[in-house]
Design an enzyme around this catalytic site. Structure first.
Site, short mmCIF file in Angstrom:
data_model
loop_
_atom_site.label_atom_id
_atom_site.label_comp_id
_atom_site.label_asym_id
_atom_site.label_seq_id
_atom_site.Cartn_x
_atom_site.Cartn_y
_atom_site.Cartn_z
N SER A 54 0.70 -1.23 0.04
CA SER A 54 -0.11 0.20 -0.04
C SER A 54 1.00 1.23 0.06
O SER A 54 1.54 1.43 -1.07
CB SER A 54 -1.07 -0.09 1.24
OG SER A 54 -2.09 1.04 0.97
N ASP A 114 -10.62 -5.44 -2.76
CA ASP A 114 -9.84 -4.34 -1.67
C ASP A 114 -10.69 -3.17 -1.90
O ASP A 114 -10.75 -2.54 -2.88
CB ASP A 114 -8.43 -4.34 -2.39
CG ASP A 114 -7.69 -3.23 -1.45
OD1 ASP A 114 -8.41 -2.42 -0.78
OD2 ASP A 114 -6.38 -3.20 -1.66
N HIS A 149 -7.46 -6.07 1.35
CA HIS A 149 -6.25 -5.09 1.34
C HIS A 149 -5.33 -5.71 2.75
O HIS A 149 -4.28 -4.96 2.92
CB HIS A 149 -6.61 -3.66 1.71
CG HIS A 149 -5.56 -2.74 1.42
ND1 HIS A 149 -5.17 -2.33 0.34
CD2 HIS A 149 -4.89 -1.83 2.33
CE1 HIS A 149 -4.20 -1.44 0.28
NE2 HIS A 149 -4.08 -1.04 1.81
N1 LIG Z 1 -7.50 2.74 9.46
C1 LIG Z 1 -7.76 2.85 8.40
C2 LIG Z 1 -7.10 1.76 7.39
C3 LIG Z 1 -5.67 1.59 7.70
C4 LIG Z 1 -5.12 0.39 6.95
O1 LIG Z 1 -5.75 -0.35 6.38
N2 LIG Z 1 -3.71 0.37 6.86
C5 LIG Z 1 -3.06 -0.78 6.29
C6 LIG Z 1 -2.26 0.15 5.00
S1 LIG Z 1 -3.32 1.03 4.00
C7 LIG Z 1 -2.08 1.75 2.93
O2 LIG Z 1 -1.23 2.17 3.33
C8 LIG Z 1 -2.53 -1.75 7.14
O3 LIG Z 1 -1.47 -2.23 6.73
N3 LIG Z 1 -2.98 -1.80 8.40
C9 LIG Z 1 -2.21 -2.58 9.34
C10 LIG Z 1 -2.50 -3.83 9.61
O4 LIG Z 1 -2.03 -4.59 10.18
O5 LIG Z 1 -3.61 -4.30 8.60
C11 LIG Z 1 -9.26 2.77 8.03
O6 LIG Z 1 -9.91 2.31 8.88
O7 LIG Z 1 -9.45 3.08 6.84
#
Ligand SMILES: N[C@@H](CCC(=O)N[C@@H](CSC=O)C(=O)NCC(=O)O)C(=O)O
Length: 293
Positions: free
Chosen positions: A153, A230, A267
């Protein structure tokens, strides 16, 4: 720079080492995790290649260390994995902890030029000019000249950006659900605008879909996986991998963006870890590694 070891955790036969250090670039303490595969301990004369994994918004070095499942493949091929943090933390900047997609956990791998952020938010220089050289000095058995890069991401964008801006520095690049054209999506516009200001020519210096047009390095294929379920892809149009493919069509990387749209995947790290194996094999090929028998 001195690294202090916060923890050493045995995992899949190798060890995850959690390190901390004072950074000159960010002027904060920074955390970084390092996975040393079995070969590091079993073959003391070996020099091992390195994979740099850049994480996404909200992540610390721990998210991928715990859920990315690189360790079995690091052991299979014999490479170390470096997991940096995604921003400075505790920089005492007003508003730095207010949103998940700007400030803490969202450094976007740029060197900020806007005054409020420019003293600390220097993740581009931090990673390339401070962290990697200092790890190379402290871990002389790791070969930071034989290194590949990947990420997820915001980190997938970071991997593509570092690779395209520094031809030949990394042997290969791959990305999971990368933000492929940040100048044209909400996440990228918020971070580029906030850190770099309104001048879009500055944004282009970091945008993979712009950088690819001028890239003149090796024509190694770029491996990308994105899930069709996603929501950041199909609903919010934050990822735009097709824009990168299109931008590459008039470039040296024409036909070299190997984009896999994976039916039904989201995602999350459930998606990432489902394809870690393919990305490990991709990098092993260009790092000159064969599977352990
Ligand atoms: N909290 C946010 C979404 C945050 C999210 O999905 N972060 C992803 C990366 S998104 C792009 O850089 C991530 O890797 N989160 C950490 C995990 O352990 O999954 C929302 O609610 O929209």
């Amino acid at each position: 720079m001195t690294f202090t070891t916060q923890a050493e955790i045995k995992s899949f036969g190798g060890k995850l080492v959690k390190l901390q250090h004072d950074s000159k670039e960010t002027k904060t303490k920074m955390d970084v995790n390092l996975y040393l595969p079995e070969q590091y301990y079993e073959q003391p004369d070996s020099k091992l290649p390195v994979l740099l994994y850049l994480s996404g918004l909200t992540c610390t070095p721990n998210n991928c260390s715990e859920k990315g499942f690189w360790q079995p493949y690091a052991n299979k091929y014999g490479f170390a994995v470096v997991y940096p943090d995604t921003s400075p933390r505790g920089a005492s900047i007003e508003g730095e902890d207010e949103s998940y997609d700007f400030g803490s956990g969202a450094g976007f791998y740029v060197d900020a030029t806007e005054e409020k952020w420019s003293k600390n938010y220097r993740m581009y220089s931090y990673i390339l000019k401070e962290l990697l050289p200092n790890l190379a000095s402290s871990y002389s058995r790791l070969d930071f000249n034989n290194m590949s890069i990947t990420g997820h991401s915001m980190g997938g964008y970071g991997a593509l950006m570092f690779y395209l801006r520094n031809p030949g520095r990394f042997k290969s690049v791959s990305a999971f659900s990368p933000i492929s054209n940040p100048s044209n999506c909400a996440w990228g516009q918020k971070c580029f605008g906030g850190y770099l200001g309104a001048d879009k020519s500055k944004w282009a210096e970091y945008d993979p879909s712009e950088l690819v047009k001028k890239y003149d390095g090796p024509d190694t294929p770029i491996l990308i996986h994105t899930g069709t379920a996603d929501p950041f892809y199909f609903r919010d149009h934050q990822l735009l991998p097709e824009n990168l493919v299109k931008a590459s069509e008039d470039s040296k990387l024409k036909g070299k963006i190997d984009l896999h749209l994976e039916e039904g995947y989201d995602h999350s790290y459930y998606f990432i870890s489902s394809f870690t194996k393919d990305h490990a094999a991709h990098h092993a090929k260009y790092l000159g590694l064969s599977p352990k028998l």
